[in-house]
Design a protein around this motif. Structure first.
Motif, mmCIF file in Angstrom:
data_model
loop_
_atom_site.group_PDB
_atom_site.id
_atom_site.type_symbol
_atom_site.label_atom_id
_atom_site.label_comp_id
_atom_site.label_asym_id
_atom_site.label_seq_id
_atom_site.Cartn_x
_atom_site.Cartn_y
_atom_site.Cartn_z
ATOM 1 N N SER A 250 3.383 -12.887 -14.289
ATOM 2 C CA SER A 250 3.916 -12.724 -13.020
ATOM 3 C C SER A 250 5.003 -11.522 -13.190
ATOM 4 O O SER A 250 5.133 -10.964 -11.984
ATOM 5 C CB SER A 250 4.533 -13.923 -12.506
ATOM 6 O OG SER A 250 5.667 -14.319 -13.517
ATOM 7 N N LYS A 262 8.799 -5.541 -11.277
ATOM 8 C CA LYS A 262 8.241 -5.964 -10.312
ATOM 9 C C LYS A 262 7.752 -7.788 -10.674
ATOM 10 O O LYS A 262 7.360 -7.876 -11.818
ATOM 11 C CB LYS A 262 7.151 -5.387 -9.619
ATOM 12 C CG LYS A 262 7.293 -4.064 -9.076
ATOM 13 C CD LYS A 262 6.108 -3.496 -8.729
ATOM 14 C CE LYS A 262 5.071 -3.904 -7.561
ATOM 15 N NZ LYS A 262 4.370 -3.157 -7.090
ATOM 16 N N GLN A 264 5.671 -11.199 -9.292
ATOM 17 C CA GLN A 264 4.628 -11.508 -8.265
ATOM 18 C C GLN A 264 5.469 -13.008 -7.678
ATOM 19 O O GLN A 264 5.675 -13.455 -8.625
ATOM 20 C CB GLN A 264 3.548 -11.779 -8.676
ATOM 21 C CG GLN A 264 2.482 -11.954 -7.559
ATOM 22 C CD GLN A 264 0.861 -11.666 -7.960
ATOM 23 O OE1 GLN A 264 0.685 -11.746 -9.314
ATOM 24 N NE2 GLN A 264 0.005 -11.699 -7.174
ATOM 25 N N ARG A 265 5.565 -13.030 -6.486
ATOM 26 C CA ARG A 265 5.991 -14.421 -5.897
ATOM 27 C C ARG A 265 5.290 -15.553 -6.083
ATOM 28 O O ARG A 265 5.651 -16.505 -6.225
ATOM 29 C CB ARG A 265 6.890 -14.161 -4.574
ATOM 30 C CG ARG A 265 7.529 -13.004 -4.429
ATOM 31 C CD ARG A 265 8.882 -13.067 -3.374
ATOM 32 N NE ARG A 265 8.016 -12.942 -1.997
ATOM 33 C CZ ARG A 265 8.556 -12.967 -0.990
ATOM 34 N NH1 ARG A 265 9.672 -13.429 -0.666
ATOM 35 N NH2 ARG A 265 7.624 -12.870 0.211
ATOM 36 N N SER A 266 3.926 -15.479 -5.504
ATOM 37 C CA SER A 266 2.935 -16.390 -5.392
ATOM 38 C C SER A 266 2.976 -17.329 -6.751
ATOM 39 O O SER A 266 3.047 -18.547 -6.582
ATOM 40 C CB SER A 266 1.568 -16.061 -4.789
ATOM 41 O OG SER A 266 1.149 -14.836 -5.626
ATOM 42 N N ASP A 326 4.187 -9.599 -1.430
ATOM 43 C CA ASP A 326 4.068 -10.771 -2.658
ATOM 44 C C ASP A 326 4.910 -10.329 -3.770
ATOM 45 O O ASP A 326 4.905 -11.297 -4.769
ATOM 46 C CB ASP A 326 2.670 -11.039 -2.642
ATOM 47 C CG ASP A 326 2.540 -12.488 -3.696
ATOM 48 O OD1 ASP A 326 3.521 -13.067 -3.317
ATOM 49 O OD2 ASP A 326 1.738 -12.493 -4.452
ATOM 50 N N TRP A 327 5.997 -9.473 -3.703
ATOM 51 C CA TRP A 327 6.612 -8.895 -4.836
ATOM 52 C C TRP A 327 7.995 -8.766 -4.676
ATOM 53 O O TRP A 327 8.325 -8.676 -3.440
ATOM 54 C CB TRP A 327 6.006 -7.346 -5.177
ATOM 55 C CG TRP A 327 4.669 -7.496 -5.552
ATOM 56 C CD1 TRP A 327 3.563 -7.189 -4.864
ATOM 57 C CD2 TRP A 327 4.193 -7.335 -7.065
ATOM 58 N NE1 TRP A 327 2.296 -7.285 -5.424
ATOM 59 C CE2 TRP A 327 2.668 -7.613 -6.837
ATOM 60 C CE3 TRP A 327 4.684 -7.694 -8.205
ATOM 61 C CZ2 TRP A 327 1.853 -7.403 -7.906
ATOM 62 C CZ3 TRP A 327 4.081 -7.667 -9.411
ATOM 63 C CH2 TRP A 327 2.469 -7.848 -9.292
#
Length: 336
Positions: A250, A262, A264-266, A326-327
């Motif tokens: 992530s 960065k 990734q949130r998901s 999504d970041w």
């Protein structure tokens, strides 16, 4: 045992080393010897067990120059070690280390240097269950998370990339048991007056808090809390392994000259909160040298589900986190 007196403590440590390979057969061990009861107990036990395990043993004594008798203390340790056939190196502090944390950092640098020079595979310290309990209480009172509460594991790398392990074969014994062992074998001990100085927080825990807890709550509190630290060690290892996998999938580190990190949130959103916190704490530790607090991590956790364009106030070092699709993007506030 070829004339060496044998006790239940000898048998217990011998059995332990068969189950936990802290100091494997034929290992070269560098023993940290202060001259106090725990380190003298450790020295005597390993010297007596040496024929059974074919170890090569060396010793190191660190003279912090904190006390007027520190040179005499060092000489005492050297003579004791060499009387038992263990070469001993005395290293004297090259500066005044004002705090216990600074002194500890210096000691471990000394251990690293000597272990490398003497090709030692292990550094062996005399930490006991009582030390483990005091460390747990000390870190708990400072607001540490589980990583701090499980400090003083049986074994860990000497430093991040070091092939040398720090091992603690006495973690199953209390300080009361090492004192009894020293009495049983009439071992000479060098008294350290600084251990009675309640100006040090750790000494107050040992001399005031633990006796109070033993008297009013649980006579075996040192063993009970040491067992709690043992349970936490295994749980932290599991969480760290899981967090490492999630971090790898992530987090994107900066490319080229970019200083932008960065996340990734998901993948993080669906992970348990404990793993979210571990991954985000690890990220903050990568991007700043400052001490990371609970509040810093929670700021990032809140942004995992925040709307587009949301941002944090600056973290130590001036970085800001911004939601970009999504970041989560971490970059210098002046670059915004």
């Amino acid at each position: 045992m070829g004339g060496v007196p044998w006790s239940t403590t000898h048998a217990g440590v011998h059995r332990l080393l068969k189950v936990r390979p802290l100091l494997p057969r034929g290992a070269t061990g560098l023993l940290a010897v202060s001259g106090g009861q725990d380190s003298v107990c450790l020295l005597k036990l390993l010297v007596d067990l040496r024929p059974k395990w074919s170890w090569q043993l060396r010793a190191v004594h660190c003279d912090h120059r904190w006390r007027p008798d520190s040179a005499a203390n060092a000489n005492f340790v050297r003579q004791l070690c060499e009387g038992w056939g263990v070469p001993c190196e005395v290293v004297t502090a090259d500066a005044d280390y004002a705090t216990e944390a600074q002194a500890r950092h210096w000691r471990y640098r000394v251990f690293e240097d000597l272990a490398r020079q003497a090709r030692c595979s292990h550094v062996v310290t005399g930490h006991t269950a009582s030390d483990r309990t005091e460390t747990l209480l000390y870190n708990l009172l400072r607001g540490s998370g589980t990583d701090g509460l499980q400090a003083l594991a049986w074994q860990r790398p000497l430093s991040q990339d070091s092939p040398v392990a720090v091992v603690r074969p006495l973690l199953g014994l209390t300080r009361q048991q090492t004192a009894e062992f020293c009495r049983q074998f009439d071992l000479p001990i060098w008294p350290d007056a600084t251990n009675q100085d309640t100006g040090y927080a750790r000494n107050r825990i040992r001399l005031e808090l633990l006796p109070y807890l033993q008297q009013h709550f649980n006579p075996g509190v040192d063993v009970t809390l040491a067992q709690t630290a043992e349970l936490l060690t295994a749980e932290v290892e599991l969480l760290e392994a899981m967090a490492g996998e999630l971090y790898g999938s992530s987090v994107s580190s900066p490319d080229g000259d970019s200083e932008v990190w960065k996340i990734q949130r998901s993948p993080l959103k669906t992970a348990p909160l404990a793993l979210q916190r571990r991954v985000l704490r690890r990220l903050l530790q990568q991007v700043t040298l400052a001490q990371i607090s609970f509040e810093h991590v929670e700021k990032l956790v809140a942004l995992l589900a925040a709307p587009q364009g949301s941002q944090s106030d600056p973290f130590p070092g001036g970085l800001v986190a911004v939601v970009d699709g999504d970041w989560l993007v971490l970059k210098a506030s002046h670059a915004m």
